[in-house]
Design a protein around this motif. Structure first.
Motif, PDB file in Angstrom:
ATOM      1  N   GLU A  61       0.848  -1.194   0.000  1.00 44.11           N
ATOM      2  CA  GLU A  61       0.000   0.000   0.000  1.00 44.11           C
ATOM      3  C   GLU A  61       0.881   1.240   0.000  1.00 44.11           C
ATOM      4  O   GLU A  61       2.032   1.207   0.428  1.00 44.11           O
ATOM      5  N   GLY A  62       0.327   2.319  -0.525  1.00 44.65           N
ATOM      6  CA  GLY A  62       1.119   3.539  -0.575  1.00 44.65           C
ATOM      7  C   GLY A  62       0.404   4.644  -1.338  1.00 44.65           C
ATOM      8  O   GLY A  62      -0.709   4.462  -1.831  1.00 44.65           O
ATOM      9  N   TRP A  63       1.074   5.790  -1.405  1.00 44.45           N
ATOM     10  CA  TRP A  63       0.521   6.952  -2.112  1.00 44.45           C
ATOM     11  C   TRP A  63       0.867   6.846  -3.586  1.00 44.45           C
ATOM     12  O   TRP A  63       2.027   6.711  -3.944  1.00 44.45           O
ATOM     13  N   TYR A  64      -0.140   6.973  -4.422  1.00 48.26           N
ATOM     14  CA  TYR A  64       0.067   6.793  -5.868  1.00 48.26           C
ATOM     15  C   TYR A  64      -0.307   8.079  -6.596  1.00 48.26           C
ATOM     16  O   TYR A  64      -1.356   8.674  -6.321  1.00 48.26           O
ATOM     17  N   CYS A  65       0.563   8.516  -7.513  1.00 47.50           N
ATOM     18  CA  CYS A  65       0.194   9.649  -8.371  1.00 47.50           C
ATOM     19  C   CYS A  65      -0.166   9.083  -9.736  1.00 47.50           C
ATOM     20  O   CYS A  65       0.689   8.471 -10.401  1.00 47.50           O
ATOM     21  N   VAL A  66      -1.393   9.297 -10.145  1.00 45.28           N
ATOM     22  CA  VAL A  66      -1.837   8.757 -11.430  1.00 45.28           C
ATOM     23  C   VAL A  66      -1.112   9.484 -12.567  1.00 45.28           C
ATOM     24  O   VAL A  66      -0.770   8.891 -13.590  1.00 45.28           O
ATOM     25  N   GLY A  67      -0.834  10.790 -12.365  1.00 43.67           N
ATOM     26  CA  GLY A  67      -0.107  11.559 -13.396  1.00 43.67           C
ATOM     27  C   GLY A  67       1.231  10.917 -13.706  1.00 43.67           C
ATOM     28  O   GLY A  67       1.633  10.798 -14.858  1.00 43.67           O
ATOM     29  N   CYS A  68       1.954  10.500 -12.660  1.00 41.92           N
ATOM     30  CA  CYS A  68       3.280   9.884 -12.849  1.00 41.92           C
ATOM     31  C   CYS A  68       3.162   8.383 -13.058  1.00 41.92           C
ATOM     32  O   CYS A  68       4.129   7.749 -13.449  1.00 41.92           O
ATOM     33  N   GLU A  69       2.017   7.808 -12.722  1.00 43.97           N
ATOM     34  CA  GLU A  69       1.852   6.356 -12.650  1.00 43.97           C
ATOM     35  C   GLU A  69       2.966   5.786 -11.764  1.00 43.97           C
ATOM     36  O   GLU A  69       3.744   4.919 -12.164  1.00 43.97           O
ATOM     37  N   ALA A  70       3.039   6.317 -10.537  1.00 42.47           N
ATOM     38  CA  ALA A  70       4.095   5.849  -9.640  1.00 42.47           C
ATOM     39  C   ALA A  70       3.693   6.057  -8.190  1.00 42.47           C
ATOM     40  O   ALA A  70       2.946   6.987  -7.877  1.00 42.47           O
ATOM     41  N   PHE A  71       4.217   5.177  -7.311  1.00 38.61           N
ATOM     42  CA  PHE A  71       4.041   5.353  -5.872  1.00 38.61           C
ATOM     43  C   PHE A  71       5.069   6.352  -5.371  1.00 38.61           C
ATOM     44  O   PHE A  71       6.178   6.441  -5.907  1.00 38.61           O
ATOM     45  N   TYR A  72       4.698   7.103  -4.349  1.00 39.47           N
ATOM     46  CA  TYR A  72       5.624   8.052  -3.722  1.00 39.47           C
ATOM     47  C   TYR A  72       5.715   7.775  -2.237  1.00 39.47           C
ATOM     48  O   TYR A  72       4.681   7.592  -1.587  1.00 39.47           O
ATOM     49  N   PRO A  73       6.929   7.799  -1.665  1.00 41.08           N
ATOM     50  CA  PRO A  73       7.013   7.776  -0.202  1.00 41.08           C
ATOM     51  C   PRO A  73       6.385   9.072   0.326  1.00 41.08           C
ATOM     52  O   PRO A  73       6.500  10.125  -0.328  1.00 41.08           O
ATOM     53  N   GLU A  74       5.756   8.995   1.479  1.00 46.56           N
ATOM     54  CA  GLU A  74       5.035  10.154   2.008  1.00 46.56           C
ATOM     55  C   GLU A  74       5.941  11.380   2.116  1.00 46.56           C
ATOM     56  O   GLU A  74       5.527  12.501   1.849  1.00 46.56           O
ATOM     57  N   LYS A  75       7.218  11.157   2.453  1.00 49.75           N
ATOM     58  CA  LYS A  75       8.121  12.294   2.656  1.00 49.75           C
ATOM     59  C   LYS A  75       8.356  13.080   1.364  1.00 49.75           C
ATOM     60  O   LYS A  75       8.743  14.231   1.388  1.00 49.75           O
ATOM     61  N   ASP A  76       8.144  12.442   0.218  1.00 46.29           N
ATOM     62  CA  ASP A  76       8.382  13.136  -1.053  1.00 46.29           C
ATOM     63  C   ASP A  76       7.177  13.940  -1.517  1.00 46.29           C
ATOM     64  O   ASP A  76       7.249  14.676  -2.498  1.00 46.29           O
ATOM     65  N   LEU A  77       6.038  13.777  -0.848  1.00 46.11           N
ATOM     66  CA  LEU A  77       4.849  14.535  -1.257  1.00 46.11           C
ATOM     67  C   LEU A  77       4.906  15.931  -0.648  1.00 46.11           C
ATOM     68  O   LEU A  77       5.469  16.128   0.427  1.00 46.11           O
ATOM     69  N   LEU A  78       4.321  16.895  -1.337  1.00 49.45           N
ATOM     70  CA  LEU A  78       4.237  18.244  -0.793  1.00 49.45           C
ATOM     71  C   LEU A  78       2.785  18.479  -0.406  1.00 49.45           C
ATOM     72  O   LEU A  78       1.924  18.532  -1.298  1.00 49.45           O
ATOM     73  N   ASP A  79       2.530  18.586   0.854  1.00 48.73           N
ATOM     74  CA  ASP A  79       1.150  18.727   1.342  1.00 48.73           C
ATOM     75  C   ASP A  79       0.252  17.640   0.767  1.00 48.73           C
ATOM     76  O   ASP A  79      -0.867  17.918   0.326  1.00 48.73           O
ATOM     77  N   GLY A  80       0.762  16.440   0.669  1.00 49.19           N
ATOM     78  CA  GLY A  80      -0.051  15.336   0.147  1.00 49.19           C
ATOM     79  C   GLY A  80      -0.188  15.349  -1.360  1.00 49.19           C
ATOM     80  O   GLY A  80      -0.940  14.566  -1.938  1.00 49.19           O
ATOM     81  N   ARG A  81       0.562  16.247  -2.005  1.00 44.87           N
ATOM     82  CA  ARG A  81       0.429  16.354  -3.462  1.00 44.87           C
ATOM     83  C   ARG A  81       1.715  15.903  -4.148  1.00 44.87           C
ATOM     84  O   ARG A  81       2.800  16.014  -3.587  1.00 44.87           O
ATOM     85  N   CYS A  82       1.542  15.449  -5.390  1.00 42.89           N
ATOM     86  CA  CYS A  82       2.685  14.992  -6.172  1.00 42.89           C
ATOM     87  C   CYS A  82       3.627  16.162  -6.455  1.00 42.89           C
ATOM     88  O   CYS A  82       3.173  17.225  -6.868  1.00 42.89           O
ATOM     89  N   PRO A  83       4.943  16.001  -6.237  1.00 40.92           N
ATOM     90  CA  PRO A  83       5.869  17.114  -6.461  1.00 40.92           C
ATOM     91  C   PRO A  83       5.958  17.531  -7.929  1.00 40.92           C
ATOM     92  O   PRO A  83       6.328  18.656  -8.226  1.00 40.92           O
ATOM     93  N   THR A  84       5.625  16.630  -8.856  1.00 40.88           N
ATOM     94  CA  THR A  84       5.687  17.001 -10.280  1.00 40.88           C
ATOM     95  C   THR A  84       4.387  17.621 -10.755  1.00 40.88           C
ATOM     96  O   THR A  84       4.384  18.628 -11.438  1.00 40.88           O
TER      97      THR A  84
END
Ligand code: MSP
Length: 714
Positions: free
Chosen positions: A122-145
């Motif tokens: 389980e994890g945080w997924y960005c559909v835009g990137c089609e990739a999982f992100y560790p929570e620490k890499d998210l900015l306010d819960g949002r994809c950095p890209t």
């Protein structure tokens, strides 16, 4: 003979192509042409990435099938590449059977290597990137890209033992391939190296939450993770897994340094990790040699944000191509962006460069030289040559600078070399004044030689232009009496003195007619009333203004300084108008969102932190031009200078100020506001004004005139 395999990323088919996609493809095409020019055996691949959650989502929203979405959008890429003279040898679609076979073959090898296992995940997924992100890499819960909210996803997946490959990857980054760094430029290599050095987790390579993908071999209910599927295109397009691997043998490096074979993947920096970490690890596991190099370029930005569909700030090439042609845009993309770095795209800089480099530069020099020579020699090229002169030396220098630039991907410098040669030709003519000579002495041998040099210099410039702007290159050659070879020029064409003597010249209208920026913007805006964001605009007024704010992205709400403006200007609403227009406004005045918190007024709203305030970039700007917006009582179009930069913005201050009162005045602007369009004008910032009690009349904040423009306000 050296063999070169060049690839672009395969583009997602949830969107039509924009300037960002075009850039990578044109860079790859220019490189492919450069290698063909050198006489090398080149294969150039591009294509479309048609599986994954992104496409499945679009199809669901449209009530159609993912295949139908792919079938509709893949040809838009193919058509655009054709229009842009992109000379790809193959176009792969990941829904093709040849691709699926190859992916299955690769997975069989990963499995045989013992690198696949099943686990729950389980994890945080960005559909835009089609990739999982560790929570620490998210900015306010949002994809950095993408800036979009990540989704929590939980499922049972097949995993790839990526962690096993950390040491081999680090050694690949250390040693490079055949004496070249595996990742270019070096800053990106360092990023990748520290990513791997900080520890690799195994990678989930199947999905059960979606259906749209290649079925995972022997795992019913699982589809292949879209990146494992997509990356494999570079091999499947060569026939990997098909039983006929002739092209693999020809264009994929052997891994033991045999033969001069190089496979180079060109990618934007957003997808570097997939190409420089996951892809070589998959290949190592499968026992396939890694590619020679991953070359990563920067992003085209619009208002400091990556241009992307998810952000909604894309520029499509259509309008510019309609007005200026394919070659003008190819030239701009390659000449404007310092390879590897980010660059901002604006119509203003496009027009400025077009006029400087193409209309006044190459185009004007060509017209002048052809006209003068045709007048002097009865419509023909000169009949004397000259092998020792400064144009010849400038041409030799341009050719060697150009070559070095191409070899190190600094395409902007290749464009500089061409520009320098054209400037040298101009300077030569100014110094020799052939127009005076012909009047005084007629068509003397000296006059023949001067024109020979100018024409020959232009011929070399046209040869160098070919990878960047192929049609313009052929047209310059045609006008100066040279046949343009069907397959493009070759290295030997750089030899000085190849222009035929006494051949017919072809005077013609300007190759790049000068652009009238004002007329362009007027005509362009008349046809374009869409807001620059992709946000929905329920009940938009005829001005293209959404009367109520759709959920504004956090960056946008952060752009509303407390007490100075209505909260969270609606996407698509010019911020300047939002700042200064009276509250009881007719159609052109945006109202604030009913759902936006009434928290930003000085009268008792919630307080913000200093960090929140500092997200707003306030600057002193100088108004350098002002004009009332036609058909609007309140709107004023301002041209302002913020430090070195000039921008256009629209402010709702026309009821209180005349253009004369504004020009020369210093104002305070919010410089990092997302752009918005009002009455067809793109506004890039917000002017701060107090809204006077009772009337709501705007009153501009005063700035001491001695404060330089660009100064930060805090
Ligand atoms: N489908 C994946 C790539 C798979 S490759 C095995 C993907 N597709 S994409 O449609 O999102 O295109 C990504 C590529 O398009 C970027 O890596 C870059 O090459 C190009 N660009 C998209 N937007 C861009 C900018 N704003 N600026 C420059 N190039 C960008 O990712």
């Amino acid at each position: 003979m050296p063999r070169r395999y060049l690839t672009t990323p395969i583009y997602y088919v949830n969107d039509r192509p924009h300037i960002g996609h075009l850039y990578t493809t044109v860079v790859a095409d220019a490189l492919a042409r450069f290698h063909r020019f050198l006489g090398e055996d080149v294969r150039f691949l591009t294509g479309t990435d048609e599986h994954g959650q992104k496409i499945e989502k679009v199809a669901r929203a449209e009530g159609t099938t993912p295949q139908a979405v792919a079938d509709r959008n893949a040809p838009t890429f193919q058509r655009l590449w054709k229009r842009f003279e992109v000379g790809n040898d193959d176009f792969i679609r990941t829904t093709e059977a040849r691709h699926r076979r190859g992916v299955e073959a690769l997975i069989a090898r990963l499995d045989a290597a013992g690198d696949l296992y099943v686990a729950s995940h389980e994890g945080w997924y960005c559909v835009g990137c089609e990739a999982f992100y560790p929570e620490k890499d998210l900015l306010d819960g949002r994809c950095p890209t993408h800036g979009t909210a990540a989704e929590w996803q939980k499922e049972e997946n097949v995993f790839f033992r990526l962690s096993r490959y950390a040491d081999r990857l680090l050694s690949l980054y250390e040693k490079g391939v055949d004496g070249r760094p595996f990742v270019y430029p070096e800053t990106r290599l360092n990023e990748v190296r520290s990513f791997v050095a900080s520890g690799l987790k195994d990678l989930s390579v199947s999905r059960t939450s979606i259906q749209w993908g290649i079925p995972f071999p022997s795992r019913p209910g699982h589809v292949v993770y879209v990146w494992l599927d997509a990356l494999t295109n570079y091999l499947t397009a060569l026939g990997f897994g098909s039983g006929d691997e002739g092209l693999v043998a020809r264009y994929w490096p052997s891994g033991d340094g045999r033969g001069d074979v190089r496979a180079v993947h060109l990618v934007g920096k957003d997808i570097l990790r997939f190409h420089a970490v996951y892809w070589p690890a998959f290949l190592m596991s499968a026992g396939v040699p890694v590619p020679s190099q991953v070359v990563s370029h920067g992003w085209w930005l619009r208002d400091q944000m990556k241009m992307s569909k998810s952000v909604g700030n894309v520029v499509r090439p259509d309008d510019l191509v309609e007005s200026f042609g394919v070659d003008a845009l190819r030239w701009h993309l390659l000449a404007e962006m310092a390879f590897g770095q980010d660059a901002s795209f604006s119509d203003e800089s496009f027009l400025a460069r077009y006029n400087a480099d193409l209309a006044n530069g190459l185009g004007n020099t060509l017209s002048r030289v052809v006209r003068m020579a045709a007048d002097a020699f009865g419509g023909k090229t000169p009949s004397e040559r000259c092998d020792d002169n400064e144009v010849m030396r400038a041409a030799a220098k341009a050719a060697s600078d150009w070559r070095r630039a191409f070899e190190s991907y600094r395409l902007q410098e290749a464009a500089d070399a061409i520009r320098a040669l054209v400037t040298a030709i101009d300077g030569y003519l100014t110094a020799r004044e052939p127009w005076k000579l012909v009047k005084a002495e007629g068509a003397t041998p000296a006059l023949h030689r001067i024109h020979h040099n100018a024409l020959e210099g232009l011929r070399v410039a046209a040869v160098l232009l070919w990878p960047i702007a192929p049609a313009a290159s052929a047209e310059v050659l045609r006008r100066i009496g040279c046949a343009a070879p069907e397959a493009g020029p070759r290295e030997g064409d750089l030899e000085w003195g190849r222009i035929p003597l006494g051949a017919p010249l072809v005077p013609a209208p300007p190759l790049f007619p000068r652009a009238d920026a004002k007329a362009y913007f007027a005509a362009h805006d008349a046809h374009k009333e869409t807001p620059v964001t992709d946000q929905p605009k329920p009940g938009a007024t005829p001005d293209g203004v959404a009367p109520s704010a759709p959920s504004a992205p956090s960056a946008q709400s952060a752009n509303s300084p407390a007490g100075a403006a209505p909260a969270a200007p609606a996407a698509g609403v010019p911020a300047a108008a939002a700042a200064a227009a009276p509250p009881s406004a007719p159609s052109e005045t945006p109202s604030t969102s009913p759902s936006a918190p009434a928290a930003t007024s000085a009268e008792g709203g919630a307080r913000i932190t200093i960090e929140e305030f500092f997200r707003t970039d306030l600057r002193v700007a100088e108004v350098i031009a002002a004009e009332k917006v036609e058909r609007s009582k309140k709107l004023m179009k301002l041209r302002v200078r913020i430090g070195e930069e000039e921008r256009t913005l629209v402010a709702g201050i026309a009821t209180a100020y005349s253009p004369e009162q504004l020009v020369g005045r210093k104002v305070v602007v919010v410089a990092n506001l997302a752009p918005a369009r009002l009455m067809g004008i793109e506004s890039n910032g917000m002017v701060l004004a107090a809204s006077l009690p009772g009337t709501g009349e705007p009153s501009l904040l005063a700035v001491d005139p001695s404060v330089p423009s660009g100064t930060k306000v805090k």
